[in-house]
Scaffold this active site. Structure first.
Site, short mmCIF file in Angstrom:
data_model
loop_
_atom_site.label_atom_id
_atom_site.label_comp_id
_atom_site.label_asym_id
_atom_site.label_seq_id
_atom_site.Cartn_x
_atom_site.Cartn_y
_atom_site.Cartn_z
CG HIS A 227 83.26 -95.58 87.37
ND1 HIS A 227 84.52 -95.05 87.48
CD2 HIS A 227 83.36 -96.87 87.80
CE1 HIS A 227 85.35 -95.96 87.95
NE2 HIS A 227 84.67 -97.07 88.16
CG HIS B 211 83.15 -98.97 92.03
ND1 HIS B 211 84.39 -98.92 92.61
CD2 HIS B 211 83.40 -99.04 90.69
CE1 HIS B 211 85.33 -98.97 91.70
NE2 HIS B 211 84.74 -99.04 90.51
CD GLU B 212 80.67 -100.10 88.13
OE1 GLU B 212 80.85 -99.32 87.16
OE2 GLU B 212 81.54 -100.86 88.54
#
Length: 394
Positions: A23, A19-20
């Site tokens: 980003h 997820h990170e």
């Protein structure tokens, strides 16, 4: 089964990392190359997680039979992104990455699960196989659940970040005041209005059904996780806390304080970081920015010079030195700094615009026009570049 607790914890960490990373890689592609210097282009959870917010609280709520919360911490310099489309893309990228995790896990699940032969009671002696099936089913559910939570348009969550660039500035400023409380707004929604949680659960159950994953496996996997995970989670948090990057903890805290406008507090944090690690150039860079925001220009230049001493090819350090020289009407020094920043990073949008305006003051209109045209090529919606073009072309 202890294996279920272990597998779910590992699955949660892997999902968080993807997820990170989503980003970070979107920000890198969009123009914020600083994420590479910050160490975010990795799947190492120690690089961008806060053990408390990212793992302890979410797993605590799960063990108590509650809901999964998103976690992690990647700080993006949105001013470096090329346009607002990239701003939205960076916010959406985390959920997109998590969606791919769901698809991959679903493929693995169906590759090893046989509906006709699988039976919880009959296969219980094969603990590795049963634990794998239950863990994968539960982790898939958690990821789906977190995706829907993250897409809620609440300040502080990715859903709000997706629409934020398109919200009128005056409205965004009012809503952004609640960004620090988004987490608590979310908890309040679950606590005081149970139908809210039931709705998200039902939506996630429908998604699980679309993936042909029996909900009984999700329920049993969740129950086993909560039964056996307590001590494992505490041990995991302790390990992450012991081996965390303390230098980056201070850096992240300082940058967060800057985003909240608490510049003096941020400087104090950066001073602690510098005392712990004098050669961490990004701390010097952000310390200079906090000093600049307080109009302590001489002190800010000292910090930027130290950052450049440690990393001479830092385009950001040269750019912000140029900004200070611009504000203090030292045009010649400012122009040299912007030249250096653009030499290092030719597509540095802000530096091109700033240099363009300085060139207008020097009546070097042709070069100024070239800079603004280049800036518009990078971002066709950049109002600063278009305004500069208007000043050059009668």
């Amino acid at each position: 089964m202890w294996l279920v607790a272990i597998f779910v914890c590992l699955g949660w960490m892997v999902s968080l990392c993807f997820h990170e990373f989503g980003h970070a890689i979107a920000a890198y592609w969009g123009g914020d190359t600083s994420v590479k210097d910050k160490g975010y282009l990795t799947l190492n959870p120690l690089k961008y997680t806060d053990p408390g917010l990212s793992l302890l609280l979410p797993l605590f709520f799960l063990m108590m039979g509650g809901f999964a919360l998103p976690g992690g911490a990647v700080y993006i310099n949105t001013s470096k992104l090329r346009n607002r489309w990239w701003n939205s893309a960076v916010s959406a990228a985390g959920c997109v990455a998590e969606f791919f995790v769901v698809i991959i896990l679903a493929l693995v699940f169906h590759a090893i699960w046989n509906q006709e032969t699988f039976n919880l009671e009959r296969n219980v002696e094969n603990s590795l196989y049963v634990s794998s099936i239950l863990s994968i089913a539960y982790v898939i559910f958690l990821n789906i659940y977190v995706i829907f939570i993250n897409l809620l348009p609440i300040p502080g969550l990715d859903g709000y970040g997706i629409i934020q660039p398109w919200i009128p500035t005056r409205i965004d400023k009012k809503l952004n005041k609640f960004s620090s409380y988004g987490f608590w707004i979310l908890i309040a929604g679950f606590w005081f209005y149970p139908p809210f949680g039931h709705l998200l659960r039902n939506i996630s159950n429908h998604a699980i059904a679309l993936l042909s994953i029996p909900d009984i496996l999700v329920d049993v996997g969740g129950s086993m996780f909560r039964t056996y995970a307590q001590y494992l989670v505490l041990g995991l948090i302790a390990v992450l806390w012991i081996f965390r990057d303390k230098r980056k903890d201070l850096y992240r805290k300082g940058t967060r304080l800057i985003s909240e406008g608490k510049y003096a507090s941020a400087i104090a944090i950066f001073d602690r970081a510098v005392a712990a690690e004098p050669n961490y150039y990004r701390v010097w860079l952000m310390r200079g920015y906090a000093l600049y925001c307080m109009e302590r220009y001489e002190d800010a230049q000292i910090s930027y010079n130290k950052a450049l001493e440690l990393q001479p090819d830092s385009s950001d350090s040269w750019y912000y030195k140029g900004i200070i020289f611009t504000d203090t009407d030292e045009s010649y020094e400012a122009l040299n700094c912007f030249n250096k920043a653009i030499e290092i990073q030719p597509d540095y949008l802000e530096a091109l615009c700033q240099r363009g305006y300085l060139l207008i003051e020097q009546e070097n209109y042709q070069q100024a026009l070239t800079d603004f045209e280049r800036a518009i090529e990078i971002d066709t919606n950049n109002s600063t570049a278009w305004h500069g073009m208007g000043k050059v072309i009668p």
